[in-house]
Design a protein around this motif. Structure first.
Motif, PDB file in Angstrom:
ATOM      1  N   ASP A 194       0.872  -1.083   0.073  1.00  0.00           N
ATOM      2  CA  ASP A 194       0.340   0.412   0.091  1.00  0.00           C
ATOM      3  C   ASP A 194       1.043   0.834  -0.382  1.00  0.00           C
ATOM      4  O   ASP A 194       1.161   1.780   0.918  1.00  0.00           O
ATOM      5  N   TYR A 195       1.630   1.303  -1.314  1.00  0.00           N
ATOM      6  CA  TYR A 195       2.216   2.492  -0.981  1.00  0.00           C
ATOM      7  C   TYR A 195       1.451   4.514  -1.194  1.00  0.00           C
ATOM      8  O   TYR A 195       0.421   4.270  -0.785  1.00  0.00           O
ATOM      9  N   MET A 196       2.508   4.690   0.152  1.00  0.00           N
ATOM     10  CA  MET A 196       1.928   6.009   0.497  1.00  0.00           C
ATOM     11  C   MET A 196       2.588   7.339   0.111  1.00  0.00           C
ATOM     12  O   MET A 196       2.811   8.275   0.763  1.00  0.00           O
ATOM     13  N   GLY A 197       3.241   7.010  -0.685  1.00  0.00           N
ATOM     14  CA  GLY A 197       3.853   8.756  -1.682  1.00  0.00           C
ATOM     15  C   GLY A 197       3.759   8.293  -2.832  1.00  0.00           C
ATOM     16  O   GLY A 197       2.562   8.541  -3.378  1.00  0.00           O
ATOM     17  N   GLU A 198       5.244   9.155  -3.142  1.00  0.00           N
ATOM     18  CA  GLU A 198       4.405   9.690  -4.798  1.00  0.00           C
ATOM     19  C   GLU A 198       4.228   8.444  -5.861  1.00  0.00           C
ATOM     20  O   GLU A 198       5.037   7.535  -5.104  1.00  0.00           O
ATOM     21  N   THR A 199       3.810   8.960  -6.607  1.00  0.00           N
ATOM     22  CA  THR A 199       3.292   8.091  -7.243  1.00  0.00           C
ATOM     23  C   THR A 199       3.781   8.192  -8.701  1.00  0.00           C
ATOM     24  O   THR A 199       3.648   7.677 -10.221  1.00  0.00           O
ATOM     25  N   ASN A 200       4.773   8.918  -9.215  1.00  0.00           N
ATOM     26  CA  ASN A 200       5.052   9.211 -10.131  1.00  0.00           C
ATOM     27  C   ASN A 200       6.839   8.719 -10.313  1.00  0.00           C
ATOM     28  O   ASN A 200       7.123   8.712 -11.496  1.00  0.00           O
ATOM     29  N   VAL A 201       6.936   7.574  -9.570  1.00  0.00           N
ATOM     30  CA  VAL A 201       7.634   6.593  -9.908  1.00  0.00           C
ATOM     31  C   VAL A 201       7.218   5.678 -11.209  1.00  0.00           C
ATOM     32  O   VAL A 201       7.676   5.570 -11.881  1.00  0.00           O
ATOM     33  N   ILE A 202       5.227   5.613 -11.243  1.00  0.00           N
ATOM     34  CA  ILE A 202       4.596   4.809 -12.075  1.00  0.00           C
ATOM     35  C   ILE A 202       5.503   5.481 -13.208  1.00  0.00           C
ATOM     36  O   ILE A 202       5.936   5.056 -14.705  1.00  0.00           O
ATOM     37  N   ASP A 203       5.210   6.906 -13.624  1.00  0.00           N
ATOM     38  CA  ASP A 203       5.396   7.540 -15.161  1.00  0.00           C
ATOM     39  C   ASP A 203       7.197   7.738 -15.389  1.00  0.00           C
ATOM     40  O   ASP A 203       7.423   7.185 -16.668  1.00  0.00           O
ATOM     41  N   VAL A 204       7.821   7.432 -14.707  1.00  0.00           N
ATOM     42  CA  VAL A 204       9.561   7.259 -14.585  1.00  0.00           C
ATOM     43  C   VAL A 204       9.550   5.354 -15.159  1.00  0.00           C
ATOM     44  O   VAL A 204       9.892   5.100 -16.459  1.00  0.00           O
ATOM     45  N   TYR A 205       9.124   4.238 -15.251  1.00  0.00           N
ATOM     46  CA  TYR A 205       8.056   3.110 -15.445  1.00  0.00           C
ATOM     47  C   TYR A 205       8.262   3.239 -17.269  1.00  0.00           C
ATOM     48  O   TYR A 205       8.556   2.342 -17.619  1.00  0.00           O
ATOM     49  N   VAL A 206       6.959   4.309 -16.856  1.00  0.00           N
ATOM     50  CA  VAL A 206       5.875   3.780 -18.383  1.00  0.00           C
ATOM     51  C   VAL A 206       7.107   4.063 -18.950  1.00  0.00           C
ATOM     52  O   VAL A 206       7.115   4.007 -20.243  1.00  0.00           O
ATOM     53  N   ARG A 207       7.606   5.786 -19.048  1.00  0.00           N
ATOM     54  CA  ARG A 207       8.807   6.205 -19.882  1.00  0.00           C
ATOM     55  C   ARG A 207      10.049   4.914 -20.442  1.00  0.00           C
ATOM     56  O   ARG A 207       9.872   5.258 -21.609  1.00  0.00           O
ATOM     57  N   TYR A 208      10.252   4.597 -19.374  1.00  0.00           N
ATOM     58  CA  TYR A 208      11.480   3.016 -20.184  1.00  0.00           C
ATOM     59  C   TYR A 208      10.530   2.361 -20.843  1.00  0.00           C
ATOM     60  O   TYR A 208      11.740   1.619 -21.817  1.00  0.00           O
ATOM     61  N   ILE A 209       9.672   1.921 -20.390  1.00  0.00           N
ATOM     62  CA  ILE A 209       8.832   0.830 -21.401  1.00  0.00           C
ATOM     63  C   ILE A 209       8.880   1.705 -22.758  1.00  0.00           C
ATOM     64  O   ILE A 209       9.102   0.755 -23.996  1.00  0.00           O
ATOM     65  N   ARG A 210       8.591   3.046 -22.912  1.00  0.00           N
ATOM     66  CA  ARG A 210       8.104   3.623 -24.007  1.00  0.00           C
ATOM     67  C   ARG A 210       8.955   3.346 -25.076  1.00  0.00           C
ATOM     68  O   ARG A 210       9.453   3.236 -26.353  1.00  0.00           O
ATOM     69  N   THR A 211      10.486   4.060 -24.089  1.00  0.00           N
ATOM     70  CA  THR A 211      12.206   3.671 -25.042  1.00  0.00           C
ATOM     71  C   THR A 211      12.052   2.240 -25.160  1.00  0.00           C
ATOM     72  O   THR A 211      12.918   2.823 -26.712  1.00  0.00           O
ATOM     73  N   LYS A 212      11.800   1.566 -24.559  1.00  0.00           N
ATOM     74  CA  LYS A 212      12.085   0.301 -24.832  1.00  0.00           C
ATOM     75  C   LYS A 212      11.143  -0.192 -25.506  1.00  0.00           C
ATOM     76  O   LYS A 212      12.065  -1.594 -26.648  1.00  0.00           O
ATOM     77  N   LEU A 213       9.646  -0.317 -26.115  1.00  0.00           N
ATOM     78  CA  LEU A 213       8.488  -0.793 -27.057  1.00  0.00           C
ATOM     79  C   LEU A 213       8.396  -0.149 -28.093  1.00  0.00           C
ATOM     80  O   LEU A 213       8.405   0.305 -29.123  1.00  0.00           O
ATOM     81  N   ASP A 214       7.593   1.389 -27.172  1.00  0.00           N
ATOM     82  CA  ASP A 214       7.051   2.423 -28.554  1.00  0.00           C
ATOM     83  C   ASP A 214       8.206   3.152 -29.272  1.00  0.00           C
ATOM     84  O   ASP A 214       7.702   3.063 -30.918  1.00  0.00           O
TER      85      ASP A 214
END
Length: 233
Positions: free
Chosen positions: A191-211
């Motif tokens: 149950d994450y209690m902090g900032e969720t912009n970590v998800i934005d970073v992961y999405v950017r990584y995936i997009r670099t490798k995939l999209d």
């Protein structure tokens, strides 16, 4: 009673946390540098490790990387560094949670309780389950949960564990817009209690490798809400 290892070079903080954990009925061991902490974590079976990032001898990230080669002991990172990239580095190295100093002891204890509850033994799959294909296919992308492999147009993608899990969650929930909060909880397993912009970073990584690499638009941003993968372009 849980066995908890504190690896923290600030002795006052270590002592304060130790007293609180003992008050909760836990058995506590302390180490004040990364090398000693790693040795203790390897030699004994702890239920949880509280690990600072900025440590003498070995950094917390290096301790975690080496520990993960041998053990899956739950680890909560303790650090004064609050940059998103530091959080991503800790999570990618195998941390179960991350809390930034200064922290409220009540929040730390809550996170510890969650991490300990998550430490369950996974039952071996039945013969029927073992024979079932675990591949998820959406458009050009195929993700296999058993082999932990992702293919796009027949070419294998190299993803970190967190990137794989985020992609898997989005593919399993295709056509459903997932909020950052929900993705953080599902991907990181707490149950994450902090900032969720970590998800934005992961999405950017995936997009670099995939999209970007394959010229497709696989993960769609829904402004103000989160992300979605649709089964139609």
């Amino acid at each position: 009673m849980s066995k908890i290892l504190i690896v923290e070079d600030e002795e006052k903080i270590a002592r304060f946390v130790e007293l609180e954990l003992k008050h909760e009925g836990n058995q506590v061991t302390k180490a004040f540098d990364g090398r000693t902490g790693l040795d203790k974590a390897m030699e004994e079976d702890f239920d949880l490790v509280l690990l600072d990032i900025m440590l003498p001898e070995l950094s917390g990230i290096e301790v975690l990387r080496r520990l993960r080669q041998k053990k899956d002991t739950p680890v909560i990172m303790l650090t004064a560094r609050d940059a998103v990239m530091d959080k991503v580095a800790g999570l990618d190295a195998g941390a179960d949670d991350y809390i930034t100093k200064p922290f409220a002891i009540e929040e730390l204890l809550a996170r510890i309780r969650v991490a300990l509850k998550k430490r369950v033994v996974t039952a071996a799959p039945s013969a029927e389950e073992a024979g079932t294909s675990k591949a998820i296919v959406i458009r050009e992308v195929s993700l296999n949960e058993e082999s932990h492999e992702v293919l796009c147009k027949g070419e294998r993608l190299e993803l970190t564990n967190r990137e794989f899990e985020l992609l898997r969650v989005l593919m399993v929930n295709k056509n459903i817009v997932m909020s950052r909060d929900k993705l953080m909880n599902l991907v990181c397993g707490y149950d994450y209690m902090g900032e969720t912009n970590v998800i934005d970073v992961y999405v950017r990584y995936i997009r670099t490798k995939l999209d970007d690499k394959f010229g497709i638009k696989f993960i769609t941003t829904v402004r103000g809400v989160g992300y979605v993968i649709r089964d139609e372009k």
